[in-house]
Design a protein around this motif. Sequence first.
Motif, short mmCIF file in Angstrom:
data_model
loop_
_atom_site.label_atom_id
_atom_site.label_comp_id
_atom_site.label_asym_id
_atom_site.label_seq_id
_atom_site.Cartn_x
_atom_site.Cartn_y
_atom_site.Cartn_z
N MET A 1 0.84 -1.21 0.00
CA MET A 1 0.00 0.00 0.00
C MET A 1 0.87 1.26 0.00
SD MET A 1 -3.18 0.88 -0.08
CE MET A 1 -3.53 2.31 0.93
N ARG A 2 0.63 2.13 -0.91
CA ARG A 2 1.30 3.44 -0.89
C ARG A 2 0.61 4.33 0.15
NH1 ARG A 2 4.37 4.79 -5.62
NH2 ARG A 2 5.85 3.12 -5.66
N GLY A 3 1.37 5.29 0.69
CA GLY A 3 0.77 6.20 1.68
C GLY A 3 -0.08 7.25 0.99
N ASP A 4 -0.56 8.24 1.78
CA ASP A 4 -1.36 9.32 1.21
C ASP A 4 -0.51 10.17 0.29
OD1 ASP A 4 -3.23 8.41 2.90
OD2 ASP A 4 -2.68 9.80 4.52
N GLY B 1 13.26 8.17 -4.59
CA GLY B 1 13.72 6.94 -5.22
C GLY B 1 14.65 7.23 -6.38
N PHE B 2 15.02 6.16 -7.07
CA PHE B 2 16.04 6.23 -8.12
C PHE B 2 15.42 6.10 -9.51
CE2 PHE B 2 18.14 4.89 -4.29
CZ PHE B 2 19.36 5.55 -4.33
N PRO C 1 9.19 19.94 -3.31
CA PRO C 1 8.42 19.84 -2.05
C PRO C 1 7.81 18.45 -1.88
CG PRO C 1 7.90 21.89 -3.19
CD PRO C 1 8.80 21.12 -4.11
N SER C 2 7.45 17.81 -3.00
CA SER C 2 6.77 16.51 -2.88
C SER C 2 7.73 15.33 -2.76
CB SER C 2 5.84 16.30 -4.07
OG SER C 2 6.59 16.44 -5.26
N GLY C 3 9.05 15.59 -2.87
CA GLY C 3 9.96 14.45 -2.73
C GLY C 3 11.29 14.67 -3.43
N GLN C 4 12.03 13.58 -3.56
CA GLN C 4 13.38 13.65 -4.13
C GLN C 4 13.60 12.56 -5.17
OE1 GLN C 4 16.99 12.38 -1.76
NE2 GLN C 4 17.40 14.58 -1.79
N LEU C 5 14.13 13.00 -6.32
CA LEU C 5 14.51 12.03 -7.36
C LEU C 5 16.03 11.94 -7.39
CD1 LEU C 5 12.42 13.32 -10.42
CD2 LEU C 5 11.90 11.32 -8.99
N VAL C 6 16.54 10.73 -7.38
CA VAL C 6 17.99 10.54 -7.54
C VAL C 6 18.19 9.94 -8.93
CG1 VAL C 6 20.06 9.47 -6.63
CG2 VAL C 6 18.21 10.14 -5.07
N ILE C 7 18.86 10.71 -9.78
CA ILE C 7 19.04 10.27 -11.17
C ILE C 7 20.38 9.57 -11.31
CG2 ILE C 7 19.17 10.99 -13.58
CD1 ILE C 7 17.70 13.57 -12.70
N VAL C 8 20.33 8.34 -11.79
CA VAL C 8 21.55 7.59 -12.02
C VAL C 8 21.82 7.62 -13.51
CG1 VAL C 8 22.70 5.40 -11.60
CG2 VAL C 8 20.79 6.08 -10.16
N VAL D 1 6.99 5.78 -1.26
CA VAL D 1 6.87 6.78 -0.20
C VAL D 1 8.07 6.63 0.73
CG1 VAL D 1 5.52 7.43 1.84
CG2 VAL D 1 4.36 6.83 -0.29
N GLY D 2 8.67 7.76 1.10
CA GLY D 2 9.81 7.67 2.01
C GLY D 2 10.53 9.00 2.11
N PRO D 3 11.41 9.13 3.12
CA PRO D 3 12.13 10.39 3.32
C PRO D 3 13.19 10.58 2.23
CG PRO D 3 12.98 8.71 4.80
CD PRO D 3 11.81 8.09 4.08
#
Length: 301
Positions: free
Chosen positions: A1-4, A11-12, A56-63, A178-180
């Motif tokens: 289940m994904r969060g709200d 993520g990557f 604001p909604s999160g972080q993308l790590v581009i490989v 979902v995650g920090p």
Amino acid sequence: MRGDSDDGRSGFVTFVGRPNVGKSTLTNALVGEKVAITSDKPQTTRRAIRGIVNRPSGQLVIVDTPGLHKPRTLLGQRLNDLVEQVLGDVDVIGFCVPATEKVGPGDRRIAESLGGYRRAKKVAIVTKTDAASRDQITERLLEVDALREDWAAVIPLSALTNDQLDVLTDELLSLMPVGPPLYGEGVVTDESLEDRIAEIIREAALEGVRDELPHSIAVTIEDISQRETGSMTDIHANLIVERDSQKAIIIGHKGSRLRDVGARARAQIEPLVGTNVFLKLHVRVAKEWQRDPKQLGRLGF
């Protein structure tokens, strides 16, 4: 289940596609500064450079991966292994096709190979829309859409004019777990300063040279030291090629080409280190280094 939906996501993501479809340019545009080197020569990206996009909604790590290709040398084989490893670990794979060229066998092969990475969600990206007509873009979207049944999205964009970049960023973030955040704020890449300087020098050396050089240039940094005054950084670097004829090309008539390379590189290194730079470049020949496991190891591959 994904969060709200208010939960942050991180993520990557990695971008794949034939050489020169605009993967590094897209990475740089998303991150907002230059982390991946760009060149009109295929195979310029050699290591997994991560660019980090904070929203604001999160972080993308581009490989950033080297383009997948048929390996002709041991270096080529190691690059392909690196790609395999990266693709197995990411959350989303963005498959890039330029709007300006018809989808060909190379694109089909890569799109098909994505089936091997079940963990990752797949997004199709039609790049370079600034250089294409509306009809070309429509035609490309239809061709790309037909390549796989499991695209989470198909997005046309231009990294040059920033057109639709936000649409892509939002889409990629929505597909992340979902995650920090995985990295602290203000970090745009986890590459060391030394690696970034080496890549800048290599890119400057690649600019405007004939096709026989690209694969054959490696850069090693001997020393980086700041002078006591603090206003000047001394950098000593080696440009390593495979043959004497290539050494002559890099150095140019009476050293003119090497001076250009130094000036171009210095202009990009200075903002990075925050001081003036004295850059000493030394060109060395390491015979057939791309085929020699010992030399490859020494050069960091």
